[in-house]
Design an enzyme around this catalytic site. Structure first.
Site, PDB file in Angstrom:
ATOM      1  N   ASP A  14      -6.122 -16.861  10.791  1.00 39.24           N
ATOM      2  CA  ASP A  14      -5.362 -17.284  11.226  1.00 39.24           C
ATOM      3  C   ASP A  14      -5.875 -18.419  11.953  1.00 39.24           C
ATOM      4  OD1 ASP A  14      -3.307 -19.225  10.341  1.00 39.24           O
ATOM      5  OD2 ASP A  14      -2.034 -17.690  11.750  1.00 39.24           O
ATOM      6  N   SER A  15      -5.467 -19.418  11.984  1.00 34.61           N
ATOM      7  CA  SER A  15      -5.963 -20.723  13.488  1.00 34.61           C
ATOM      8  C   SER A  15      -4.540 -19.683  15.069  1.00 34.61           C
ATOM      9  CB  SER A  15      -4.680 -21.467  13.216  1.00 34.61           C
ATOM     10  OG  SER A  15      -3.067 -21.281  13.315  1.00 34.61           O
ATOM     11  N   CYS A  77      -3.764 -18.291   6.599  1.00 33.34           N
ATOM     12  CA  CYS A  77      -2.704 -19.942   7.065  1.00 33.34           C
ATOM     13  C   CYS A  77      -3.516 -20.927   5.707  1.00 33.34           C
ATOM     14  CB  CYS A  77      -4.224 -20.307   8.422  1.00 33.34           C
ATOM     15  SG  CYS A  77      -4.373 -21.817   8.729  1.00 33.34           S
ATOM     16  N   GLU A 156       3.568 -19.686  19.200  1.00 38.97           N
ATOM     17  CA  GLU A 156       2.516 -19.043  19.327  1.00 38.97           C
ATOM     18  C   GLU A 156       2.854 -18.567  20.962  1.00 38.97           C
ATOM     19  OE1 GLU A 156      -0.974 -18.851  19.414  1.00 38.97           O
ATOM     20  OE2 GLU A 156      -0.612 -19.062  16.967  1.00 38.97           O
ATOM     21  N   CYS A 188       3.711 -21.892   6.284  1.00 44.38           N
ATOM     22  CA  CYS A 188       3.017 -22.047   7.202  1.00 44.38           C
ATOM     23  C   CYS A 188       3.297 -20.107   7.459  1.00 44.38           C
ATOM     24  CB  CYS A 188       3.382 -22.430   8.676  1.00 44.38           C
ATOM     25  SG  CYS A 188       2.033 -22.062   9.510  1.00 44.38           S
ATOM     26  N   HIS A 190       3.202 -18.649   9.872  1.00 43.94           N
ATOM     27  CA  HIS A 190       3.707 -18.453  11.730  1.00 43.94           C
ATOM     28  C   HIS A 190       5.173 -18.289  11.467  1.00 43.94           C
ATOM     29  CE1 HIS A 190       0.199 -19.663  13.114  1.00 43.94           C
ATOM     30  NE2 HIS A 190       0.829 -19.097  14.990  1.00 43.94           N
TER      31      HIS A 190
END
Length: 266
Positions: A14-15, A77, A156, A188, A190
């Site tokens: 993932d990012s 992602c 994040e 997403c 996240h």
């Protein structure tokens, strides 16, 4: 690649830390496997990056993971799936890829009002893959879409229940809920980590669709189809293009696991 009766290694990337929501489901559904998690935190978020940029980064990451003898590659992602999955499959046709997409099909089946809120990123919304999803599965429902600018950065930073995160979400969700949306798609990886904050805002009656369990199920299907074998114990490796100590803290906070992360330069 001869996969019969081989001890399987699974790569997840993932990012940033969003893919940990997918890894969490994988650890539940498919334990006893050796996992390699890669967070491209130097370049997070992917949402506003160009297709070419995401393809370049994704290719570098999967090549790194293939060097670790990974047999299944989970793109945890939505943006990387939307902009790079087809490209990666063309370059590596003999590899097993699992993508992550906004769960529009189950959302369309779950909604009672016919109105669905989709929280994703700009990169996901602007992709051909997302357009195809809407055409195939969401023709008969009304979608309310928001790219949630700034939300990935807050997650994040570990601000899962921070007032700043709650205020951002309230601003995003208020018009959707006012219009009658009764189902929220987490587009997403996240976003599952802020589900408690979402619940605080939307209450218990609104449905939340998290794609992570479905991604884990698809990975398990490939595992079984290819007759891979587990190791008997779960082994975890973590890599980041950012700060390894930060990733270690994030893994501990989000997964309640002690991790040792390594820094990688793409």
């Amino acid at each position: 690649m001869d996969s019969t009766n081989s001890k399987v290694r699974i790569g997840v990337f993932d990012s940033g830390v969003g893919g940990l929501s997918v890894l969490k489901e994988l650890l539940t559904q498919l334990p006893g496997v050796e996992y390699f998690y890669f967070a491209d935190q130097l370049h997070v978020p992917y949402g506003r990056r160009s297709k070419a940029d995401i393809q370049r980064l994704s290719r570098a990451i999967v090549e790194f993971l293939f060097e670790k003898k990974v047999e299944i590659l989970v793109i945890a992602c939505n943006t990387a799936t939307a902009k790079a999955l087809t490209y990666l499959r063309e370059i590596f046709p003999d590899r097993h890829f699992v993508g992550t997409e906004p769960a529009l099909k189950p959302a369309a089946a779950a909604t009672d009002t016919g109105k669905v809120a989709v929280l994703a990123t700009q990169g996901t919304f602007q992709s051909d893959r997302y357009t195809s999803l809407t055409e195939r599965f969401a023709n008969e429902v009304e979608l309310f879409e928001n790219p949630c600018y700034g939300l990935v950065e807050l997650i994040e930073a570990g601000k899962l229940d921070d007032p700043e995160t709650e205020n951002l979400l309230r601003g995003i969700l208020a018009p959707m809920l006012a219009a009658g949306a009764d189902t929220v798609v987490l587009g997403c990886t996240h976003y599952p980590f802020i589900e408690p904050t979402l619940r605080k805002i939307i209450g218990e009656k609104i449905k939340i669709i998290n794609p992570a369990p479905a991604v884990a199920r698809q990975t398990t299907k490939i595992f079984e189809l290819m007759k891979f074998e587990a190791w008997g114990e779960t082994l975890l490796h973590f890599y980041t293009t950012g700060d390894p100590e930060m990733l270690e803290r994030q893994v501990e906070k989000l997964l309640n696991l002690t991790a040792k992360a390594e820094k990688v330069e793409l």
